[in-house]
Design a protein around this motif. Structure first.
Motif, PDB file in Angstrom:
ATOM      1  N   PRO A   3     -88.592  97.101 -15.015  1.00 41.39           N
ATOM      2  CA  PRO A   3     -88.344  97.991 -13.404  1.00 41.39           C
ATOM      3  C   PRO A   3     -89.360  99.060 -13.480  1.00 41.39           C
ATOM      4  O   PRO A   3     -89.560  99.360 -12.522  1.00 41.39           O
ATOM      5  CB  PRO A   3     -87.003  98.366 -13.614  1.00 41.39           C
ATOM      6  CG  PRO A   3     -86.087  97.318 -14.554  1.00 41.39           C
ATOM      7  CD  PRO A   3     -87.277  97.132 -15.608  1.00 41.39           C
ATOM      8  N   VAL A  41     -81.009  88.970 -10.434  1.00 40.15           N
ATOM      9  CA  VAL A  41     -81.979  89.200  -9.682  1.00 40.15           C
ATOM     10  C   VAL A  41     -81.761  88.114  -8.556  1.00 40.15           C
ATOM     11  O   VAL A  41     -81.286  87.104  -8.700  1.00 40.15           O
ATOM     12  CB  VAL A  41     -83.444  88.575  -9.979  1.00 40.15           C
ATOM     13  CG1 VAL A  41     -84.585  88.571  -8.989  1.00 40.15           C
ATOM     14  CG2 VAL A  41     -84.022  89.394 -11.551  1.00 40.15           C
ATOM     15  N   ARG A  48     -79.022  91.042 -16.481  1.00 44.31           N
ATOM     16  CA  ARG A  48     -79.837  91.560 -15.147  1.00 44.31           C
ATOM     17  C   ARG A  48     -79.813  90.319 -14.089  1.00 44.31           C
ATOM     18  O   ARG A  48     -80.027  89.243 -14.551  1.00 44.31           O
ATOM     19  CB  ARG A  48     -81.124  91.806 -15.836  1.00 44.31           C
ATOM     20  CG  ARG A  48     -82.278  91.783 -14.511  1.00 44.31           C
ATOM     21  CD  ARG A  48     -83.649  92.512 -14.961  1.00 44.31           C
ATOM     22  NE  ARG A  48     -83.244  94.084 -15.385  1.00 44.31           N
ATOM     23  CZ  ARG A  48     -84.124  94.509 -16.323  1.00 44.31           C
ATOM     24  NH1 ARG A  48     -85.230  93.944 -16.492  1.00 44.31           N
ATOM     25  NH2 ARG A  48     -83.994  95.856 -16.226  1.00 44.31           N
ATOM     26  N   ASN A 102     -83.836  99.674  -6.424  1.00 38.48           N
ATOM     27  CA  ASN A 102     -83.437  98.528  -6.931  1.00 38.48           C
ATOM     28  C   ASN A 102     -84.013  97.348  -6.165  1.00 38.48           C
ATOM     29  O   ASN A 102     -83.439  96.155  -6.025  1.00 38.48           O
ATOM     30  CB  ASN A 102     -81.986  98.380  -6.933  1.00 38.48           C
ATOM     31  CG  ASN A 102     -81.382  99.019  -8.233  1.00 38.48           C
ATOM     32  OD1 ASN A 102     -81.978  99.298  -9.226  1.00 38.48           O
ATOM     33  ND2 ASN A 102     -80.352  99.541  -8.159  1.00 38.48           N
ATOM     34  N   LEU A 144     -82.283  94.040  -7.846  1.00 33.43           N
ATOM     35  CA  LEU A 144     -82.114  93.827  -9.276  1.00 33.43           C
ATOM     36  C   LEU A 144     -80.685  94.674  -9.639  1.00 33.43           C
ATOM     37  O   LEU A 144     -80.750  95.709  -8.984  1.00 33.43           O
ATOM     38  CB  LEU A 144     -83.299  94.727  -9.862  1.00 33.43           C
ATOM     39  CG  LEU A 144     -83.577  94.296 -11.230  1.00 33.43           C
ATOM     40  CD1 LEU A 144     -84.448  92.972 -11.346  1.00 33.43           C
ATOM     41  CD2 LEU A 144     -84.242  95.364 -11.702  1.00 33.43           C
TER      42      LEU A 144
END
Ligand code: HEM
Lengths: 194, 183
Positions: B58, B145, B143, B113, B136
């Motif tokens: 990120p 998505v 994690r 995010n 995210l």
């Protein structure tokens, strides 16, 4: 006295609109399911569903009307078993008028293809998408509609029998255009005995 | 000498993932769904088999790499009739083109995010550039998505001939995805 009251104009109109739509949708259902998968088939399925929902609303209107406007009495010549048979089959017809579209609606909910009435009014899906359930409901819809078809055939045959064999007014009083037979001549009056 | 070089090679190999931290998505928790409009009615379906490799930091979204493959024959649309049809030549033609592929070419930040990825989506041998925005979420060791994009099915010849009629099946197809990665 074979002469009986007629149905109300509203009852007659609703009866024949429903008759055309139901027999039509039954035949259409049989026809469309046999087609090869194609864009036309998708369209035809939607039309079938829209007509089915229309039938449901007409059935509801008819039931409400019928509750307030009782059907004219059956002719006096009918034996008890015929009266019972007529009564039971009419109740069953009403039940199936609702059960047929309801089962179709549940079925198409389970398939995951929502019904949007005339492409405008979305009818909420009652069930989650569920493949096994959809297969079962398809058979339920089929059994209910086939039963409805058989009962309609019986119903029509009975109406014809009343007209042709019994020569009473049962068919005519539901027809919008035919005149009723004149009332049977009154029985010869015997001279009053003193 | 020989031994040290072997050890060195082994060490390098072991360290390799740290440089290219490509992770497989956890397909059991991920999904790829799509919504197409048939007779103007949204109908949802999904693909049951797909895989993806993601290398994403990120802090450096520009350096991200991601690749996804979808087995088109694993389509689930609720009706067996629709599924049989979907794999045929006029639709996905899975006999000749079994997989769809997406390769992210650029990823950039688009808010907290939020990100935007662009890249080539290949279906039925046709590649088109698409852009998708996703969010995210990092929580309890995973994690997640999540994102969407809209594709035009006719650009990929999904539904040819009589099926090219957009009155019955709309051109726009909304794709919704969730990919879960270990952190
Ligand atoms: C009085 C109303 C209705 C009648 C008489 C009727 C009758 C029929 C008949 C005879 C079939 C063919 C069954 C077969 O041979 O497998 C059929 C199929 C079907 N009906 Fe109806 N139907 C009615 C209402 C509805 C409604 C309201 C819906 C949905 C909202 C619906 C959805 C369907 C569907 C999706 C099929 C196709 C089944 C398949 O995929 O094989 N029907 N219907």
């Amino acid at each position: 006295m074979n002469y009986t009251e007629r149905y109300t104009r509203t009852a007659i109109a609703l009866h024949w609109i429903a008759a055309v739509l139901i027999v039509g949708n039954l035949s259409w259902g049989l026809y469309m399911t046999g087609l090869e998968f194609s864009p036309a088939k998708l369209k035809y399925y939607s039309w079938h569903k829209w007509t089915g929902v229309t039938i449901f609303t007409i059935a509801a209107l008819r039931l409400l009307w019928r509750l307030r406007h009782p059907a004219p009495a059956l002719p006096g010549h009918m034996p008890a078993w015929e009266r019972n048979a007529a009564h039971v089959s009419h109740v069953l017809l009403y039940v199936l008028f609702f059960a047929a579209p309801l089962s179709g609606w549940l079925f198409s909910s389970a398939v995951g293809f929502q019904t949007v009435w005339f492409g405008v009014i979305p009818i909420p899906d009652l069930l989650e998408k569920n493949r096994e359930l959809a297969e079962t409901l398809k058979l339920v819809h089929r059994s209910i509609t086939y039963t409805l078809g058989a009962l309609i055939a019986l119903h029509a045959a009975a109406a014809v029998k009343h007209h042709v064999l019994d020569r009473d007014d049962v068919l005519v009083r539901m027809l919008p255009f035919l005149k009723q037979r004149p009332p049977a001549p009154p029985p010869p009056t015997l001279p009053e005995t003193p | 000498m020989k031994r040290t070089s072997l050890l060195l090679a082994a060490a390098l190999l072991a360290a390799a993932p740290a440089f290219a931290a490509s992770q497989k998505i956890d397909t059991s928790k991920s999904f790829i769904r799509f919504v197409s409009k048939q007779m103007n009615v949204p109908v949802e379906g999904k693909f049951k088999k797909f895989e993806g490799n993601v290398d994403f930091d990120p802090k450096k979204p520009e350096a991200a790499k991601a690749e996804f493959e979808v087995e088109l024959g694993s389509i689930d649309m609720g009706s067996p009739e629709g599924e049989t049809e979907a794999v045929r030549p006029l639709w996905f033609n899975t006999a000749q083109f079994p997989k769809a592929k997406f390769v992210a070419a650029t990823v950039k930040a688009a808010g907290p995010n939020k990100y935007e990825a662009a890249g080539a989506l290949t279906i039925k041998g046709i590649s088109q550039n698409i852009t998708t925005s996703f969010t995210l979420n990092d929580a309890s060791g995973t994690r997640t998505v999540e994102g969407t994009f809209t594709l035009k099915r006719l650009q990929f010849k999904i539904g040819e001939k009589q099926w090219a009629d957009t009155e019955t099946v709309a051109d726009d197809v909304l794709v919704k995805y969730r990919f879960v990665l270990p952190l």
